[in-house]
Write a protein that holds these residues in place. Structure first.
Motif, PDB file in Angstrom:
ATOM      1  N   MET A  55       0.834  -1.195   0.000  1.00  0.00           N
ATOM      2  CA  MET A  55       0.000   0.000   0.000  1.00  0.00           C
ATOM      3  C   MET A  55       0.874   1.252   0.000  1.00  0.00           C
ATOM      4  N   ILE A  56       0.622   2.163  -0.911  1.00  0.00           N
ATOM      5  CA  ILE A  56       1.291   3.462  -0.855  1.00  0.00           C
ATOM      6  C   ILE A  56       0.233   4.558  -0.790  1.00  0.00           C
ATOM      7  N   TYR A  57       0.636   5.680  -0.242  1.00  0.00           N
ATOM      8  CA  TYR A  57      -0.310   6.767  -0.019  1.00  0.00           C
ATOM      9  C   TYR A  57      -0.689   7.438  -1.334  1.00  0.00           C
ATOM     10  N   ASP A  58      -1.956   7.787  -1.458  1.00  0.00           N
ATOM     11  CA  ASP A  58      -2.528   8.486  -2.609  1.00  0.00           C
ATOM     12  C   ASP A  58      -2.711   7.531  -3.789  1.00  0.00           C
ATOM     13  N   GLY A  59      -3.924   7.565  -4.329  1.00  0.00           N
ATOM     14  CA  GLY A  59      -4.213   6.731  -5.487  1.00  0.00           C
ATOM     15  C   GLY A  59      -3.621   7.329  -6.751  1.00  0.00           C
ATOM     16  N   GLU A  60      -2.709   6.609  -7.385  1.00  0.00           N
ATOM     17  CA  GLU A  60      -2.027   7.139  -8.563  1.00  0.00           C
ATOM     18  C   GLU A  60      -1.994   6.110  -9.683  1.00  0.00           C
ATOM     19  N   LYS A  61      -2.270   6.583 -10.887  1.00  0.00           N
ATOM     20  CA  LYS A  61      -2.142   5.726 -12.053  1.00  0.00           C
ATOM     21  C   LYS A  61      -0.661   5.496 -12.352  1.00  0.00           C
ATOM     22  N   VAL A  62      -0.394   4.485 -13.168  1.00  0.00           N
ATOM     23  CA  VAL A  62       0.989   4.152 -13.524  1.00  0.00           C
ATOM     24  C   VAL A  62       1.682   5.348 -14.156  1.00  0.00           C
ATOM     25  N   GLU A  63       0.945   6.095 -14.981  1.00  0.00           N
ATOM     26  CA  GLU A  63       1.532   7.226 -15.693  1.00  0.00           C
ATOM     27  C   GLU A  63       2.058   8.306 -14.741  1.00  0.00           C
ATOM     28  N   ARG A  64       1.547   8.349 -13.519  1.00  0.00           N
ATOM     29  CA  ARG A  64       1.944   9.377 -12.572  1.00  0.00           C
ATOM     30  C   ARG A  64       3.042   8.901 -11.616  1.00  0.00           C
ATOM     31  N   LEU A  65       3.274   7.604 -11.539  1.00  0.00           N
ATOM     32  CA  LEU A  65       4.224   7.083 -10.561  1.00  0.00           C
ATOM     33  C   LEU A  65       5.662   7.505 -10.846  1.00  0.00           C
ATOM     34  N   SER A  66       5.980   7.845 -12.092  1.00  0.00           N
ATOM     35  CA  SER A  66       7.342   8.277 -12.425  1.00  0.00           C
ATOM     36  C   SER A  66       7.555   9.766 -12.171  1.00  0.00           C
ATOM     37  N   ASP A  67       6.529  10.451 -11.688  1.00  0.00           N
ATOM     38  CA  ASP A  67       6.630  11.886 -11.432  1.00  0.00           C
ATOM     39  C   ASP A  67       6.850  12.141  -9.938  1.00  0.00           C
ATOM     40  N   PHE A  68       7.745  13.050  -9.645  1.00  0.00           N
ATOM     41  CA  PHE A  68       8.064  13.422  -8.272  1.00  0.00           C
ATOM     42  C   PHE A  68       7.095  14.503  -7.814  1.00  0.00           C
ATOM     43  N   PHE A  69       6.320  14.191  -6.779  1.00  0.00           N
ATOM     44  CA  PHE A  69       5.340  15.141  -6.259  1.00  0.00           C
ATOM     45  C   PHE A  69       6.039  16.067  -5.274  1.00  0.00           C
ATOM     46  N   SER A  70       6.633  17.154  -5.780  1.00  0.00           N
ATOM     47  CA  SER A  70       7.377  18.100  -4.957  1.00  0.00           C
ATOM     48  C   SER A  70       6.441  19.170  -4.408  1.00  0.00           C
ATOM     49  N   VAL A  71       6.994  20.031  -3.554  1.00  0.00           N
ATOM     50  CA  VAL A  71       6.191  21.118  -2.997  1.00  0.00           C
ATOM     51  C   VAL A  71       5.755  22.093  -4.085  1.00  0.00           C
ATOM     52  N   GLY A 129       4.842  21.056  -7.112  1.00  0.00           N
ATOM     53  CA  GLY A 129       4.044  20.321  -8.080  1.00  0.00           C
ATOM     54  C   GLY A 129       4.802  19.120  -8.614  1.00  0.00           C
ATOM     55  N   PHE A 130       4.199  18.433  -9.567  1.00  0.00           N
ATOM     56  CA  PHE A 130       4.812  17.234 -10.123  1.00  0.00           C
ATOM     57  C   PHE A 130       5.987  17.584 -11.034  1.00  0.00           C
ATOM     58  N   VAL A 131       7.094  16.874 -10.831  1.00  0.00           N
ATOM     59  CA  VAL A 131       8.275  17.007 -11.695  1.00  0.00           C
ATOM     60  C   VAL A 131       8.354  15.737 -12.525  1.00  0.00           C
ATOM     61  N   LYS A 132       8.194  15.862 -13.809  1.00  0.00           N
ATOM     62  CA  LYS A 132       8.029  14.712 -14.697  1.00  0.00           C
ATOM     63  C   LYS A 132       9.247  13.787 -14.683  1.00  0.00           C
ATOM     64  N   ASN A 133       8.956  12.508 -14.636  1.00  0.00           N
ATOM     65  CA  ASN A 133       9.921  11.426 -14.917  1.00  0.00           C
ATOM     66  C   ASN A 133      11.149  11.421 -14.005  1.00  0.00           C
ATOM     67  N   THR A 134      10.996  11.881 -12.780  1.00  0.00           N
ATOM     68  CA  THR A 134      12.152  11.930 -11.880  1.00  0.00           C
ATOM     69  C   THR A 134      11.965  11.094 -10.611  1.00  0.00           C
TER      70      THR A 134
END
Length: 740
Positions: free
Chosen positions: A108-124, A126-131
């Protein structure tokens, strides 16, 4: 009136009912459960029919209600086939509640995320793509049984920051995945994945040792997103946990433990008592901030709340034999003469050496298998190890571990600085280099140096010592003088080879712009050459160490001192008698308004500034007189050293000034060519220039502003490369002519 009122009420109530119905419809449309929204995670897994084992784990772990109600989760759900494989591989017939809880919570990981979003870093920001390649799981370790420094059994909880413990942070473990968007963006490939999971197939949809099942990802549930995986995922150990249970690394673990402290935590002690029903003192296991990071910290740097999504730690853990071999050949090499024979003993007398050795194996960043030479450790070094040296590799919860059969050869030990750093006979020099900020270049592998070593015995004899109890001024003795002496013992080589000190001769520029000379196994400085004792005018070289990766260490019997005499006194030394090579030049200087006879000071020369003085031969001075550049008989060339005529005084001043390079020293070392300012300036303040057109170890050629060429005389009997106070004096075969 009585008939109208009922009719009015009927109409009014009808309107109210109609408006209320409209608003309820709008409310239901906005806030109501969408008809196309899937069931909660638990019910969806139940309906699919091939997740009975995972559902059993959810039940045993007590997460049925959580996954059946509101929330937002991402679930990596292993199907029954994955469980059958897992149980068979691990010889398990029944999953107990503890193992079930680990499997569920780590999936289990926090927040429901699609596969397409898992490669994005959720920074303060906003999302930083592919990091991103990790997410925080629900799983965390709590209090466990440990031992304090004295071996006493205590209850322990791991630190959750690199600089302390923060209440309310559960130190959750992270789950690592290897998805195509991140891998491609980071320049990584299957080799980076399979290095850790050689028995798994890489396809760019990998989660730990498993893969996302094709066509069974992004399953939207009322309370999150389901991704089906073909492997059962269990929480890996942290770097600290793995190192502690692997006896292959027990010697290195012992060094890590020297930087551990245990701090009683009242809040965690109370929480443990409430949850377990047993009173106990719980201690936080802290690692010193002297280390690059705390190996038991499951979080990352926390520069951003979620930075663990895009970063992790790495460790190159040397085996016991690797540590012992390096300790005996490097770390303890010089200390054995002091009776220090073990790393434990070394830590007592030189804890900084042990600290640097440990830190050389710690990387506060992710080191990928194909990026060994692109990532630096806590000391700023890239690893000298290759994948061929790796005998163990683990993708752990807070970073990568590489077990290596050779210890890291840190730059603080393998460069010229290592000779100072590791030898206790040079401790004052080591402390002083650090105090004056002179160590960084010496331990930079790409910068080549010769370091002339100064022993503690020599420095104490000169009146210097180091006392760390005087924090703001630990240097005992003249600190300014010591810094200048140290700088004179540091010789930058640039792209040159280490000189042949044994049988060769030459002149070398020190790090402060002063120069020293070497001649067939002996060293000369401006201070040593001033000695009245011939035996002290040069320093014999006892030995050399050419093993440093960036140069050599030279060992002499004494220190290279600097002269306290003014420059004029060194000109006077070779200009007193008519037969002396500097005689005519010095006589003009000695009788000029620029010169102070008592001290040898020359007007216009500033203390602390570097100069070069070019002195024409006596014959060249005669030619300058004939040319009308100096006072004297223009027919015979006989100089007039004592003219009081104003024009003559000006001639002398200009002539002398034009033969002095300002703010630079040039010698025959092949290093400096080009145009340089002289001390002579016109009425507008512009300096007259001299050009060094040729510079080798055997020739030095100048050109004045008229285009005339002049050579520095470098023969054995010539007085060139004479060392003075931040100055070198040369004899030239002709005079330099200025024009204004």
């Amino acid at each position: 009136m009585s008939k109208i009122l009922p009719k009015f009420l009927i109409v009014f109530l009808t309107v109210i009912f109609f408006l209320t119905s409209c608003r309820k419809k709008e409310f239901d449309e906005f806030y109501g459960r969408p008809e196309n929204l899937g069931d909660p995670i638990y019910q969806q897994l139940q309906a699919k029919g091939n997740f009975t084992r995972f559902l059993d784990c959810i039940d045993k772990a007590g997460y049925k209600e959580t996954l059946s109600t509101a929330g937002s989760w991402t679930i990596f759900a292993p199907n029954d086939q994955a469980f059958n494989t897992y149980m068979q591989e691990n010889s398990i017939t029944e999953l107990n509640a503890d193992l079930a809880s680990k499997i569920v919570r780590y999936s289990m990981i926090y927040d429901g995320e699609k596969v397409e979003r898992l490669s994005d870093f959720f920074s303060v920001k906003g999302f930083v793509k592919n990091t991103a390649f990790r997410r925080r799981s629900v799983y965390y370790d709590f209090v466990y049984d440990g031992l304090d420094k004295d071996g006493k059994a205590i209850k322990v909880i791991d630190v959750n920051r690199n600089n302390g413990y923060v209440a309310g942070d559960f130190n959750n473990k992270n789950i690592t995945y290897f998805l195509s968007p991140f891998m491609a963006f980071s320049g990584l490939s299957a080799a980076d994945y399979n290095f850790f999971y050689p028995n798994s197939t890489y396809n760019g949809n990998n989660v730990g040792p498993g893969k996302l099942v094709d066509g069974q990802t992004n399953i939207i549930a009322e309370n999150g997103v389901i991704h089906v995986v073909d492997k059962v995922l269990t929480p890996p150990q942290s770097i600290d946990q793995y190192i502690n249970q692997k006896t292959d690394y027990s010697v290195f673990k012992n060094l890590l433990d020297k930087f551990v402290t245990y701090t009683l935590n009242a809040d965690i002690s109370h929480r443990y008592e409430v949850l377990s029903g047993k009173p106990a003192n719980v201690y936080v296991k802290n690692y010193s901030t002297l280390l690059a990071y705390a190996p038991n910290n499951e979080n990352y740097l926390k520069a951003d709340a979620n930075d663990a999504q895009s970063g992790s730690y790495s460790i190159f853990a040397p085996t016991n034999s690797a540590v012992n071999t390096y300790a005996n050949t490097v770390l303890l090499k010089y200390w054995k003469k002091r009776g220090v024979n073990t790393l434990n003993e070394l830590y007592v007398v030189a804890p900084d050496v042990v600290r640097d050795f440990v830190n050389s194996h710690l990387y506060a960043t992710t080191v990928w298998p194909t990026k060994f030479t692109a990532t630096t450790n806590a000391l700023g070094d890239v690893t000298k190890r290759t994948t061929a040296d790796v005998i163990d590799r683990q993708a752990l919860s807070n970073g990568f571990l590489y077990g290596i059969n050779k210890a890291q050869d840190a730059s603080v030990f393998s460069t010229v600085y290592g000779n100072v750093n590791l030898d206790p006979d040079y401790s004052i020099m080591k402390q002083a280099l650090s105090f004056f900020g002179l160590t960084i270049p010496l331990k930079t592998p790409s910068l080549k140096y010769v370091v002339v070593m100064i022993s503690d015995v020599t420095l104490r004899k000169m009146g210097f010592s180091y006392d760390p109890f005087f924090v703001t001024a630990p240097i005992r003795g003249d600190a300014v003088a010591l810094k200048r002496i140290l700088q004179t013992h540091i010789i930058p080589l640039g792209d040159r080879a280490v000189p042949n000190f044994t049988s060769g001769s030459g002149i070398l520029e020190a790090s402060n712009g002063e120069y020293i000379k070497y001649d067939r196994g002996r060293l000369i400085s401006s201070g040593t050459q001033d000695s009245t004792l011939v035996a002290k005018q040069t320093i014999p070289i006892d030995s050399m160490n050419t093993t440093p990766i960036n140069g050599a260490a030279v060992y002499g019997k004494e220190a290279l001192t600097y002269t306290v005499l003014n420059i004029g006194k060194h000109i006077e030394k070779y200009g007193t008698l008519p037969t002396d090579p500097y005689y005519n030049f010095f006589q003009y200087l000695n009788n000029s308004v620029m010169y102070t006879k008592a001290t040898g000071a020359i007007t216009g020369l500033t203390d602390g500034v570097n100069y070069t003085i070019f002195i024409p031969t006596n014959a060249a001075i005669v030619l300058a007189v004939r040319a009308g550049l100096l006072p004297g008989n223009v027919t015979t060339g006989v100089p007039n050293f004592t003219s009081t005529d104003g024009v003559d005084i000006t001639k002398v001043n200009k002539f002398l000034q034009y033969h002095i390079l300002n703010k630079t020293t040039v010698v025959s070392d092949g290093q400096k060519t080009g145009e340089f300012e002289s001390l002579l300036k016109n009425d507008g303040g512009d300096a007259a220039k001299i050009t060094v057109t040729l510079n080798t170890t055997s020739s030095l050629m100048l050109r004045d502003v008229t285009g005339a060429t002049v050579n520095v005389l470098l023969g054995a009997t010539d007085r060139s490369n004479v060392l003075s106070n931040r100055t070198v004096i040369h004899q030239i075969n002709a005079y330099l002519k200025y024009q204004f």
